[in-house]
Design an enzyme around this catalytic site. Structure first.
Site, PDB file in Angstrom:
ATOM      1  N   LYS A 168      45.294  30.762  50.239  1.00 36.87           N
ATOM      2  CA  LYS A 168      43.922  30.340  50.671  1.00 36.87           C
ATOM      3  C   LYS A 168      44.123  29.259  51.709  1.00 36.87           C
ATOM      4  CE  LYS A 168      42.182  31.617  46.201  1.00 36.87           C
ATOM      5  NZ  LYS A 168      41.303  31.301  45.142  1.00 36.87           N
ATOM      6  N   PHE A 191      29.389  30.031  41.304  1.00 35.70           N
ATOM      7  CA  PHE A 191      30.330  29.496  42.569  1.00 35.70           C
ATOM      8  C   PHE A 191      30.498  30.786  43.509  1.00 35.70           C
ATOM      9  CE2 PHE A 191      33.205  30.864  38.961  1.00 35.70           C
ATOM     10  CZ  PHE A 191      33.865  31.950  39.844  1.00 35.70           C
ATOM     11  N   THR A 217      43.884  29.017  36.849  1.00 34.00           N
ATOM     12  CA  THR A 217      42.846  28.838  38.004  1.00 34.00           C
ATOM     13  C   THR A 217      42.496  27.344  38.210  1.00 34.00           C
ATOM     14  OG1 THR A 217      41.715  30.868  37.260  1.00 34.00           O
ATOM     15  CG2 THR A 217      40.548  29.734  38.677  1.00 34.00           C
ATOM     16  N   GLU A 267      42.663  45.765  45.844  1.00 27.54           N
ATOM     17  CA  GLU A 267      42.732  44.852  46.710  1.00 27.54           C
ATOM     18  C   GLU A 267      43.965  45.137  47.847  1.00 27.54           C
ATOM     19  OE1 GLU A 267      41.470  41.262  43.831  1.00 27.54           O
ATOM     20  OE2 GLU A 267      43.656  41.292  44.147  1.00 27.54           O
ATOM     21  N   TYR A 317      35.328  39.503  46.851  1.00 24.91           N
ATOM     22  CA  TYR A 317      34.989  38.871  45.804  1.00 24.91           C
ATOM     23  C   TYR A 317      33.582  39.374  44.971  1.00 24.91           C
ATOM     24  CZ  TYR A 317      38.570  35.248  46.221  1.00 24.91           C
ATOM     25  OH  TYR A 317      39.786  34.635  46.262  1.00 24.91           O
ATOM     26  N   ARG A 371      51.133  35.697  38.747  1.00 23.00           N
ATOM     27  CA  ARG A 371      50.017  34.780  38.215  1.00 23.00           C
ATOM     28  C   ARG A 371      50.607  33.617  37.194  1.00 23.00           C
ATOM     29  NH1 ARG A 371      44.867  36.148  38.662  1.00 23.00           N
ATOM     30  NH2 ARG A 371      44.250  34.890  36.969  1.00 23.00           N
ATOM     31  N   ARG A 387      49.505  26.437  41.851  1.00 20.49           N
ATOM     32  CA  ARG A 387      48.157  25.605  41.798  1.00 20.49           C
ATOM     33  C   ARG A 387      48.565  24.124  41.156  1.00 20.49           C
ATOM     34  NH1 ARG A 387      44.852  30.791  39.563  1.00 20.49           N
ATOM     35  NH2 ARG A 387      44.146  31.655  41.781  1.00 20.49           N
ATOM     36  N   ASN A 426      42.021  26.508  45.263  1.00 15.48           N
ATOM     37  CA  ASN A 426      43.345  26.653  44.459  1.00 15.48           C
ATOM     38  C   ASN A 426      44.436  26.960  45.056  1.00 15.48           C
ATOM     39  OD1 ASN A 426      42.316  28.861  44.139  1.00 15.48           O
ATOM     40  ND2 ASN A 426      42.009  28.748  41.993  1.00 15.48           N
ATOM     41  N   HIS A 443      45.495  33.114  45.520  1.00 18.68           N
ATOM     42  CA  HIS A 443      44.842  34.230  44.886  1.00 18.68           C
ATOM     43  C   HIS A 443      45.923  35.410  44.606  1.00 18.68           C
ATOM     44  CE1 HIS A 443      42.310  37.391  43.761  1.00 18.68           C
ATOM     45  NE2 HIS A 443      42.998  38.549  44.398  1.00 18.68           N
TER      46      HIS A 443
HETATM   47  P1  GDP Z   1      41.565  33.692  39.518  1.00 20.12           P
HETATM   48  O1  GDP Z   1      41.933  34.914  39.071  1.00 20.12           O
HETATM   49  O2  GDP Z   1      42.619  32.674  38.821  1.00 20.12           O
HETATM   50  O3  GDP Z   1      41.913  33.421  40.842  1.00 20.12           O
HETATM   51  O4  GDP Z   1      40.288  33.347  38.981  1.00 20.12           O
HETATM   52  P2  GDP Z   1      38.919  33.890  39.005  1.00 20.12           P
HETATM   53  O5  GDP Z   1      39.025  35.289  39.160  1.00 20.12           O
HETATM   54  O6  GDP Z   1      37.939  33.441  37.833  1.00 20.12           O
HETATM   55  O7  GDP Z   1      37.916  33.275  40.070  1.00 20.12           O
HETATM   56  C1  GDP Z   1      38.249  33.527  41.317  1.00 20.12           C
HETATM   57  C2  GDP Z   1      38.421  32.291  42.133  1.00 20.12           C
HETATM   58  O8  GDP Z   1      37.017  31.710  42.101  1.00 20.12           O
HETATM   59  C3  GDP Z   1      39.299  31.103  41.725  1.00 20.12           C
HETATM   60  O9  GDP Z   1      40.548  31.372  42.222  1.00 20.12           O
HETATM   61  C4  GDP Z   1      38.687  30.100  42.482  1.00 20.12           C
HETATM   62  O10 GDP Z   1      38.816  29.829  43.767  1.00 20.12           O
HETATM   63  C5  GDP Z   1      37.084  30.098  42.219  1.00 20.12           C
HETATM   64  N1  GDP Z   1      36.541  29.570  41.210  1.00 20.12           N
HETATM   65  C6  GDP Z   1      36.841  30.120  39.663  1.00 20.12           C
HETATM   66  N2  GDP Z   1      36.259  29.396  38.787  1.00 20.12           N
HETATM   67  C7  GDP Z   1      35.430  28.557  39.482  1.00 20.12           C
HETATM   68  C8  GDP Z   1      34.338  27.345  39.305  1.00 20.12           C
HETATM   69  O11 GDP Z   1      34.337  27.137  37.938  1.00 20.12           O
HETATM   70  N3  GDP Z   1      34.072  26.698  40.315  1.00 20.12           N
HETATM   71  C9  GDP Z   1      34.187  27.014  41.650  1.00 20.12           C
HETATM   72  N4  GDP Z   1      33.761  26.280  42.490  1.00 20.12           N
HETATM   73  N5  GDP Z   1      35.211  28.123  41.930  1.00 20.12           N
HETATM   74  C10 GDP Z   1      35.659  28.638  41.010  1.00 20.12           C
END
Ligand code: GDP
Length: 166
Positions: free
Chosen positions: A37, A85, A119, A154, A77, A113, A130, A140, A143
């Protein structure tokens, strides 16, 4: 006549074993989509992050550095459209270059992962990408696809099959 029928039997058996080996390899060597990222590319962490993938047995079989457009980030996304968010995430993902890549290896999705960590970096295990590199729950650093169906959407989002060289 005899020679040609013998050859046909040998080559069909060879073909069978070759197919079986190819099938087994395909099953074992799964693929996942990874993105380094903007927070990580900004700090020139691509090499360090890639070294962690390779050390974990995840081969980088395709890779490209690019700047996501807003429509691309929104489409990628889209599954998070209703999350609070979403806008901020799309803004962040277009704030600088990303490195999109296909990782290949045994249980690639779960392995990636594990190497990335949770996350939220505050909850990530020590030694994960991370935990060590992320700036926040949003910025973070990495992805990774979270399921085979997600990877199936994807990977072609960024790569044609001919661009992936295992
Ligand atoms: P991942 O699969 O671990 O990447 O997590 P998710 O699919 O739940 O979320 C996708 C991405 O959204 C994450 O990698 C973060 O960059 C962002 N994200 C997730 N949760 C939050 C949150 O609570 N706040 C904000 N600002 N960004 C978030």
């Amino acid at each position: 006549m005899l020679v040609s029928s013998c050859w046909a039997r040998i080559s069909s058996r060879t073909c069978f074993w070759a197919e079986l080996i190819r099938y087994a390899h395909g099953r074992a060597a799964a693929r996942t989509l990874s993105i380094i990222k903007p927070d990580a590319t900004r700090r020139d962490l691509t090499g360090q992050i890639n070294a962690r993938f390779e050390a974990a047995g995840l081969r980088i079989v395709a890779q490209r550095r690019l700047q996501l457009t807003r429509p691309q980030a929104e489409a990628f996304y889209a599954v998070h459209k209703e999350r609070p968010f979403y806008r901020s995430l799309c803004e962040f993902m277009t704030s600088g270059p990303v490195v999109v890549q296909v990782l290949e290896g045994e249980n690639a999705i779960a392995k990636n992962r594990e190497v990335m960590g949770a996350t939220d970096p505050a909850k990530a295990d020590p030694g994960t990408i991370r935990k060590d590199f992320a700036e926040s729950i949003e910025a973070n650093s990495a992805h990774g696809s979270d399921a085979p169906e997600t990877a199936a959407y994807e990977i072609p989002f960024f790569f044609a099959e001919v661009d992936i060289v295992g």
